[in-house]
Design an enzyme around this catalytic site. Structure first.
Site, PDB file in Angstrom:
ATOM      1  N   ASP A  54      56.930  45.938 -20.644  1.00  0.00           N
ATOM      2  CA  ASP A  54      57.010  46.133 -19.192  1.00  0.00           C
ATOM      3  C   ASP A  54      56.025  47.227 -18.774  1.00  0.00           C
ATOM      4  O   ASP A  54      55.538  47.991 -19.614  1.00  0.00           O
ATOM      5  CB  ASP A  54      58.447  46.500 -18.826  1.00  0.00           C
ATOM      6  CG  ASP A  54      58.624  46.787 -17.353  1.00  0.00           C
ATOM      7  OD1 ASP A  54      58.253  45.930 -16.529  1.00  0.00           O
ATOM      8  OD2 ASP A  54      59.113  47.881 -17.015  1.00  0.00           O
ATOM      9  N   ASP A  75      55.878  49.250 -15.053  1.00  0.00           N
ATOM     10  CA  ASP A  75      56.431  50.344 -14.239  1.00  0.00           C
ATOM     11  C   ASP A  75      57.694  50.917 -14.881  1.00  0.00           C
ATOM     12  O   ASP A  75      58.634  50.176 -15.173  1.00  0.00           O
ATOM     13  CB  ASP A  75      56.779  49.845 -12.837  1.00  0.00           C
ATOM     14  CG  ASP A  75      55.564  49.347 -12.082  1.00  0.00           C
ATOM     15  OD1 ASP A  75      54.633  50.140 -11.888  1.00  0.00           O
ATOM     16  OD2 ASP A  75      55.537  48.162 -11.701  1.00  0.00           O
ATOM     17  N   ASP A 122      62.518  49.081 -19.466  1.00  0.00           N
ATOM     18  CA  ASP A 122      63.190  50.298 -19.010  1.00  0.00           C
ATOM     19  C   ASP A 122      64.463  50.034 -18.225  1.00  0.00           C
ATOM     20  O   ASP A 122      65.096  50.983 -17.773  1.00  0.00           O
ATOM     21  CB  ASP A 122      62.242  51.132 -18.141  1.00  0.00           C
ATOM     22  CG  ASP A 122      61.976  50.495 -16.776  1.00  0.00           C
ATOM     23  OD1 ASP A 122      61.726  49.273 -16.730  1.00  0.00           O
ATOM     24  OD2 ASP A 122      62.016  51.213 -15.766  1.00  0.00           O
TER      25      ASP A 122
END
Length: 233
Positions: free
Chosen positions: A17, A19, A187
């Site tokens: 991922d 961001d 995240d």
């Protein structure tokens, strides 16, 4: 880290991922959203609120920001007005985000070491984000991360976004790897839910954006405080 084994022979690839996992982009989001809101003669939104909105794509982010700043005065009507303003807001947001992309963001400590470790283990790497591809690729290049990835897919690359498993399954297909041998590194619960549904093992970082919820409460195979921990593993 817990429970997951990082034996080099276990994985063929990793999907990472962007961001909140590799780059702290909250400053870019805040600058773009607040310039957009100013164009619409609306009040600014604070970064702490923006952090809880990040992760489900730009469309969700924009709509959430509009509702957030209008709700105190417009109540239940805020959602309808946000929808009515969306096309104009989206145009202004794109304009501002492309102008500031990467200027108010920073690569998290340990990311470079972690990516190098994954590559050293022979894993093929793909970046999969809900951020639009036209934002994601320039950001990776700006931060010197693009050279690690064979493939980059944004939130507009497939019919559905994470937490739907489709983007992970399509990325595995593009890599030519089986989901069970493709590690998802993210995240948030979006990454974990997508990975679980796709059949990918998943590790989450503890410092990113998880909609304001404790990330360690998410169903994942492991947690790292830094991607550099992947090197130690």
């Amino acid at each position: 880290m817990n429970s997951i084994s990082f034996h080099p022979n276990r994985f063929d690839a990793a999907i990472v991922d962007l961001d909140g996992t590799m780059v702290d982009t909250l400053g870019d989001f805040a600058a773009s959203l607040n310039r957009m809101l100013a164009d619409l003669s609306l009040p600014a939104v604070e970064p702490a609120a923006i952090q809880r909105m990040v992760g489900k794509g730009s469309e969700h982010l924009i709509h959430s920001a509009l509702v957030h700043v209008m709700a105190p005065t417009e109540g239940d009507a805020a959602d309808a007005r946000a929808r009515a303003l969306f096309e104009r807001a989206w145009e202004r947001y794109q304009h501002h985000y492309l102008a500031v992309n990467g200027q108010h963001s920073a690569v998290y400590a340990g990311v470079i070491d972690g990516l190098k470790a994954l590559r050293a283990q022979g894993l093929r790497l793909a970046c999969l984000t809900n951020k639009p591809t036209s934002f994601a690729k320039p950001l990776l290049a700006e931060k010197g991360l693009d050279g690690f990835f064979e493939l980059v897919f944004g939130g507009d690359a497939f019919e559905r976004k994470k937490p739907d498993p489709l983007p992970l399954l399509k990325t595995c297909e593009a890599l030519g790897t089986a989901p069970a041998r493709t590690l998802m590194v993210g995240d948030s619960s979006n990454d974990a839910r997508a990975a679980r549904a796709a059949g990918c093992p998943v590790v989450l970082v503890t410092y990113g954006y998880n909609h304001g919820e404790p990330v360690r409460a998410v169903d994942a195979d492991g947690f790292v405080d830094s991607l550099a921990e992947l090197a130690a593993a």
